[in-house]
Design a protein around this motif. Structure first.
Motif, PDB file in Angstrom:
ATOM      1  N   PHE A 191       0.849  -1.191   0.000  1.00 14.49           N
ATOM      2  CA  PHE A 191       0.000   0.000   0.000  1.00 14.49           C
ATOM      3  C   PHE A 191       0.886   1.243   0.000  1.00 14.49           C
ATOM      4  O   PHE A 191       1.648   1.465   0.935  1.00 14.49           O
ATOM      5  N   LEU A 400      -2.961   5.127  -3.109  1.00  9.05           N
ATOM      6  CA  LEU A 400      -4.072   6.039  -2.799  1.00  9.05           C
ATOM      7  C   LEU A 400      -3.509   7.301  -2.172  1.00  9.05           C
ATOM      8  O   LEU A 400      -2.768   7.229  -1.183  1.00  9.05           O
ATOM      9  N   GLY A 427      -6.017   7.310  -7.319  1.00 10.29           N
ATOM     10  CA  GLY A 427      -5.901   5.922  -6.892  1.00 10.29           C
ATOM     11  C   GLY A 427      -5.452   5.044  -8.048  1.00 10.29           C
ATOM     12  O   GLY A 427      -5.961   5.181  -9.169  1.00 10.29           O
ATOM     13  N   THR A 456     -13.005   6.924   0.145  1.00 14.73           N
ATOM     14  CA  THR A 456     -11.768   6.364   0.696  1.00 14.73           C
ATOM     15  C   THR A 456     -12.045   5.279   1.734  1.00 14.73           C
ATOM     16  O   THR A 456     -11.105   4.652   2.231  1.00 14.73           O
ATOM     17  N   LEU A 459     -10.438   1.354   1.080  1.00  9.04           N
ATOM     18  CA  LEU A 459      -9.142   0.732   1.356  1.00  9.04           C
ATOM     19  C   LEU A 459      -9.251  -0.360   2.417  1.00  9.04           C
ATOM     20  O   LEU A 459      -8.812  -1.504   2.210  1.00  9.04           O
TER      21      LEU A 459
END
Length: 485
Positions: A191, A400, A427, A456, A459
């Motif tokens: 991530f 992101l 993203g 959001t 995620l």
């Protein structure tokens, strides 16, 4: 006080007629009368005046500088940014005009203090002053009672009102994951948490400039162009992204940390950051089993801050094969000051900004500098993907940004303000060949969701759906990897 503190609240008003100017002139004068009322009370004790007035005048004047030069709106969010942001972010806003203004404030303050010590009023004058002061304070409260915000929405009252509101906020309540969890899928999840990158300036999303020259050549990269967040600054957006908190939740609700769930599912959690942890999400960072903060010695002087590619070097050193990993790489990204975020070879668009004082730069220079940070991001992500391709493991990379950025819309810039331009973060998703082979339904779900509007919130729920965690509540419908009818 009128010039240094209150006037900036009026200079950006879109007044068109003589009547409007007259109304706001009267309002400005009444505001000064109420300020006199509160300030006079401080003069009743010389020590209280020297200390109290000095602190209040300096703080209010500094805030008013940014209200005047950038037309910012004072809000609880802005107070949180000011109090919780790292020192290096503050230094990125320091400019020559601000330094000169700061010295001017001290000269004016010194003159006021000297004048106050030389003035000796007799009892009669002090009595009259006190009566007028109390009447002015009554005017303030009666006006606010009749119409809330008539004075409180102007400097300096709005600054103190929003500061009080900030300190009355409750902290995030994190729930403990008490039992060990089982997950069906063991994979590598990388991530990349970006900073201040808006979807609109991504070539992948149809932006006319070549800001993604490398990623745009890839067939295995997917861009989510319709992400929404109301949280337009890091201190608020990051805790929401990394937890089960929805964008619609109140701050006092109990939530789960993504890392606490992953730890209980026997994932190796690793945090590698190029930003100094902020108060609002520091506890989340240290829930990771391994934490590396690069370039700590330059956390204050971001003029010399290392570039984000240093994150890749640390990531390669800490990469572990043949086990379930969740890596978080926290970038400094496209945060102002843009010229410190990329090296010379990525200066693709010119001319660029030459000063940190925003009003001194043209719109073209500011957008060029910002777009160059996106070109650098393109290189960063491509390097990450190239490294992961070589490992031939089941891996997915999720990028992101924490929020977007305002680039001149309505004459506003940067972020931390309630503006739509900063509510659409970028993203990007990449997956390895092994992921595509083992999880074709998840990839199909992603493709089906690419053009849908998502918040959001995605995620947290997407990660848990990827690993298929068992016996733990989350919302699969919020995952971008699950097709929705």
């Amino acid at each position: 006080m009128a010039i240094f503190v209150s006037l900036p609240s009026y200079v950006h008003l879109p007044l068109a007629s003589a009547k409007e100017y007259a109304i706001y002139t009267v309002h400005f004068l009444l505001l000064q009368i109420t300020l006199y009322g509160f300030t006079y009370l401080l003069t009743l004790n010389k020590y209280l005046f020297k200390v109290g007035f000095s602190i209040l005048f300096i703080l209010s004047s500094l805030v008013s500088f940014w209200v005047y030069t950038m037309d910012i709106t004072i809000s609880v969010d802005l107070i949180q940014i000011s109090l919780e942001s790292k020192p290096d972010i503050f230094f990125d806003l320091v400019s020559t005009p601000l330094v000169l203004y700061f010295f001017l404030i001290f000269l004016v303050l010194y003159s006021i203090l000297v004048f106050q010590t030389k003035v000796h009023w007799d009892f009669k004058k002090r009595y009259k002053g006190l009566v007028f002061s109390l009447l002015a304070i009554v005017l303030f409260f009666l006006s606010e009672q009749k119409k809330y915000g008539v004075f409180k929405r102007r400097m300096p009252y709005v600054f103190f009102d929003k500061t009080k509101e900030y300190f009355n906020q409750k902290p995030i309540q994190l729930n403990e994951v008490s039992e060990n969890l089982f997950s069906k899928n063991k994979m590598n999840i990388v991530f990349v948490l970006g900073e201040s990158v808006r979807a609109k300036n991504m070539q992948l999303n149809g932006y006319p400039r070549a800001t993604n020259p490398l990623l745009s050549l890839r067939k295995d990269v997917y861009s989510l162009k319709n992400i929404y967040t109301p949280n337009t600054y890091t201190a608020k957006s990051v805790p929401q992204i990394l937890t089960s908190q929805s964008i619609n939740d109140t701050q006092d609700q109990s939530i789960y940390s993504l890392y606490s769930v992953l730890n209980k599912a026997n994932y190796n959690t690793v945090w590698i950051g190029n930003q100094t942890p902020e108060k609002s999400y520091r506890d989340l960072i240290y829930q990771n089993k391994s934490v590396s903060l690069i370039d700590v010695e330059h956390s204050v002087l971001s003029y010399h801050k290392k570039y984000d590619t240093e994150l890749i070097n640390t990531f390669k050193e800490q990469y572990q094969e043949n086990q379930a990993n969740f890596y978080t790489l926290h970038m400094i990204g496209s945060h102002w000051w843009y010229e410190s975020r990329y090296s010379e070879e990525f200066k693709k668009f010119t001319p660029v900004v030459k000063t940190k004082y925003l009003p001194s730069s043209s719109e073209e220079e500011l957008i060029n500098s910002y777009d160059n940070t996106i070109v650098y991001l393109d290189y960063f992500l491509n390097e990450m993907i190239t490294f992961l391709e070589e490992k031939e493991e089941e891996t997915i990379l999720i990028y992101l940004s924490d929020h977007g950025e305002i680039l001149g819309e309505d004459d506003k810039w940067l972020h931390g303000q309630d503006h739509e331009a900063s509510k659409n973060p970028a993203g990007i998703i990449w997956s390895s060949k092994k992921f595509k082979k083992n999880s074709p339904q998840k990839l199909d779900g992603l493709i089906q969701n690419l053009n849908r509007e998502v918040s959001t919130d995605f995620l947290y729920h997407s990660v848990l759906s990827l690993i298929e965690v068992q016996s733990f509540d989350y919302t699969p419908n919020k995952s971008i990897f699950i097709n929705k009818p």
